[in-house]
Design an enzyme around this catalytic site. Structure first.
Site, PDB file in Angstrom:
ATOM      1  N   CYS A  82      38.900  44.758  47.782  1.00 56.52           N
ATOM      2  CA  CYS A  82      39.906  43.833  48.320  1.00 56.52           C
ATOM      3  C   CYS A  82      41.208  43.896  47.495  1.00 56.52           C
ATOM      4  CB  CYS A  82      39.318  42.435  48.373  1.00 56.52           C
ATOM      5  SG  CYS A  82      40.237  41.352  49.467  1.00 56.52           S
ATOM      6  N   TYR A  83      41.520  42.883  46.677  1.00 61.23           N
ATOM      7  CA  TYR A  83      42.740  42.955  45.853  1.00 61.23           C
ATOM      8  C   TYR A  83      42.743  44.248  45.035  1.00 61.23           C
ATOM      9  CZ  TYR A  83      46.334  41.784  42.420  1.00 61.23           C
ATOM     10  OH  TYR A  83      47.462  41.809  41.637  1.00 61.23           O
ATOM     11  N   HIS A 173      33.905  42.655  51.110  1.00 58.59           N
ATOM     12  CA  HIS A 173      33.233  42.289  49.860  1.00 58.59           C
ATOM     13  C   HIS A 173      31.762  42.720  49.873  1.00 58.59           C
ATOM     14  CE1 HIS A 173      36.384  39.928  47.898  1.00 58.59           C
ATOM     15  NE2 HIS A 173      36.806  39.739  49.136  1.00 58.59           N
ATOM     16  N   GLU A 175      29.718  42.649  47.529  1.00 58.44           N
ATOM     17  CA  GLU A 175      28.906  41.869  46.597  1.00 58.44           C
ATOM     18  C   GLU A 175      28.300  40.617  47.221  1.00 58.44           C
ATOM     19  OE1 GLU A 175      32.122  42.237  46.644  1.00 58.44           O
ATOM     20  OE2 GLU A 175      33.240  40.510  45.901  1.00 58.44           O
ATOM     21  N   ASP A 231      15.221  29.065  29.061  1.00 58.98           N
ATOM     22  CA  ASP A 231      15.939  29.906  28.100  1.00 58.98           C
ATOM     23  C   ASP A 231      15.310  29.836  26.713  1.00 58.98           C
ATOM     24  OD1 ASP A 231      17.585  30.409  30.196  1.00 58.98           O
ATOM     25  OD2 ASP A 231      19.214  29.115  29.526  1.00 58.98           O
ATOM     26  N   LYS A 378      21.002  34.091  34.228  1.00 60.51           N
ATOM     27  CA  LYS A 378      19.779  33.285  34.170  1.00 60.51           C
ATOM     28  C   LYS A 378      18.581  33.999  34.810  1.00 60.51           C
ATOM     29  CE  LYS A 378      18.248  28.873  33.662  1.00 60.51           C
ATOM     30  NZ  LYS A 378      18.572  28.053  32.487  1.00 60.51           N
TER      31      LYS A 378
END
Ligand code: XMP
Length: 522
Positions: A82-83, A173, A175, A231, A378
């Site tokens: 894109c950009y 996009h 992603e 975590d 995560k």
């Protein structure tokens, strides 16, 4: 071991973390860095390919994000999204224009020229290819040496390529989930075009981290603030594999934990990790310090400071016991925490809530930090936990904030209110588990509201407290949707809470998403 790496230059798109996740899903290590990263740093990083992310700006706007021309001389493949594609086009001599209409949503792309960037995309592709567009400006003429590989009705230049310079651009996009085979497209770029091997796995991460921790720590002691969450559990297990008994876990019971949590944390720790665990009872200390405090940020500060005091005292005791100072502090900092503080805008975002982690330990403690998850998302920490053999119920646990119930009891915190909230929360979570939907929900909990409302139970007027239920679906906890429970489920939870928890006569369900709400109520 040296892994092949991809560099993602961040031009400010809201989707940029997703690009990194997709690349890593394909077992290729990548890092997201701001677009203004110096050429020196880029060369040092030594990427096998570079992805320019999308961004909210127009390439023609004053001071719009730019990159040095030298980046095109590095000789590594580049993919502009894109950009990123518009910037490549403008810099290499093509033209970009503001469209009258923004294109936002699904588009159908037709592949015109076969190319190895589509190698696996096309295998099971429905025709035409459904992709997700979100742009205002668009490329209107290509820079020299570029050709069109794919087009859509509105976008003649949906995928472009410069064969000689090995540069690609996509207007859509890849992603985002909405783009069919988007992750495969990125995989084709990193494996077929950049020739990355794809050998970065949870297992390789564990082996390399253990070797690194061993070399760094030697025979010194490491302390870890253990909470029982994902975590700190994965971190504790990893460290115990690396340094055995030199790891000291410190679990602080601040009196703001969930029902029977202290007991459950100790049990689970023994089953899963079984290394040194110091359990500190700091219940009174916290409740006294919090007495009469209602302001959320003040609550956080008090709990943060009390934690530091307790933690420092324990470290002093370890020193007194064996005469050898603790050298290292392990922390479960993860990648989103790191990139949040170095955004494309050049600084950390607004402090909405001051999240307290062990990160607040004073500098004069002079502990050296060990943060093995600094580069992980995560879900990657979860994968590492799975690979290390941590049980599923620990890996899938919903997060629980450091200040615990203090930010879920609005207003004054009293022992009585903590008890009411604990019981209600336990019923809610218990029913969620029974319904088999725990893992579908990102986070669920009950909130104690300091308002009394009138009710009637067994013909008698009641004047009691309200419990709010909160459950959200989320990927990154930065945005979230409220979870659409069946009405019968909500009815069951509400009946149980009102019948079984004395002091509650009304239950409400929070239907706000984030933004504009936040996940916690304080
Ligand atoms: P919010 O409420 O900001 O929460 O939407 C996003 C995620 O962060 C957790 N959270 C905290 N975690 N200390 C923590 O360790 C805090 O002070 C804190 N406040 C919120 C929250 O539970 C959710 O997972």
């Amino acid at each position: 071991m040296d892994h092949d790496k991809i560099l993602i230059l961040d031009f400010g798109s809201q989707y940029n973390q997703l690009i990194a996740r997709r690349v890593r899903e394909n077992n290729v290590y990548c890092e997201l860095k701001p677009y203004y990263t110096s050429m020196e740093e880029i060369k040092k990083f030594n990427p096998k390919g570079i992805i320019f992310s999308g961004g909210p700006n127009s390439v023609y706007a004053l001071n719009s994000p730019d990159v040095p021309d030298e980046i095109f001389e590095l000789g590594v493949p580049i993919l502009g999204i894109c950009y990123g594609m518009q910037l490549i086009t403008k810099k290499l001599g093509g033209n970009v224009e503001r469209s009258d209409e923004q294109e936002f949503g699904f588009a159908e792309v037709n592949i015109d020229i076969d190319d190895s960037i589509f190698k696996n995309v096309v295998t099971d592709l429905k025709d035409p290819w459904k992709v997700w567009m979100s742009h205002g400006d668009k490329v209107v003429s290509l820079a020299e040496g570029f050709e069109v590989l794919a087009h859509s009705d509105n976008t003649p230049f949906a995928v472009i390529k410069n064969q000689i310079r090995n540069i690609y651009g996509v207007q859509f996009h890849p992603e985002v989930e909405h783009t069919e085979n988007g992750s495969i497209f990125l995989d084709d770029f990193v494996k077929n075009i950049c020739k990355c091997k794809g050998d970065w796995t949870a297992l390789s991460f564990i082996e390399e981290s253990i070797a690194k921790i061993k070399a760094e720590v030697g025979d010194e002691k490491v302390v870890l603030g253990y909470s029982g969450g994902v975590d700190s559990s994965v971190l504790s297990l990893l460290l115990s594999k690396a340094i055995g008994n030199n790891l000291i876990n410190i679990f602080v019971d601040n009196g703001l934990l969930r029902l029977d949590e202290r007991k459950k944390v100790i049990e689970k720790f023994k089953e899963n990790i079984d290394s040194n665990l110091i359990v500190v009872d700091a219940v009174d200390k916290h409740l006294v310090a919090l007495s009469g405090v209602t302001e959320p940020e003040k609550k956080r500060k008090i709990i943060g400071n009390a934690f530091i005091e307790v933690f420092s005292d324990e470290i002093d005791k370890i020193f007194k016991n064996d005469g050898h100072a603790v050298e290292f502090l392990a922390q479960g900092t993860i990648y989103p925490d790191v990139i949040e503080s170095v955004s494309a805008k050049g600084g950390p975002s607004d402090t909405i809530k001051s999240h307290h982690n062990v990160g607040g330990l004073p500098e004069d403690m002079k502990l050296k930090l060990i943060e093995p998850f600094r580069d992980l998302f995560k879900d990657e920490v979860r994968r590492v936990g799975k690979e290390l053999g941590l049980h599923d119920d620990m890996i899938q646990r919903h997060p629980f904030p450091g200040p615990g119930l203090a930010v879920r009891i609005l207003g004054d915190i009293t022992e009585e209110r903590c008890d009411v909230l604990r019981k209600a929360d336990d019923i809610f979570i218990n029913e969620i588990e029974k319904a088999g939907i725990y893992n579908e929900i990102g986070q669920a909990f009950a909130v104690f509201l300091p308002v009394k409302t009138v009710g009637v139970m067994g013909d008698v007027r009641t004047y009691d407290n309200v419990i709010a239920l909160r459950a959200v679906s989320t990927i990154d906890f930065m945005t979230a949707d409220w979870y659409p429970f069946e009405h019968s489920f909500l009815a069951k939870v509400s009946t149980r809470i009102i019948n079984e928890v004395r002091g509650v006569n009304r239950v409400v369900y929070d239907i706000s998403s984030k933004p504009p709400g936040t996940i916690e109520w304080e």
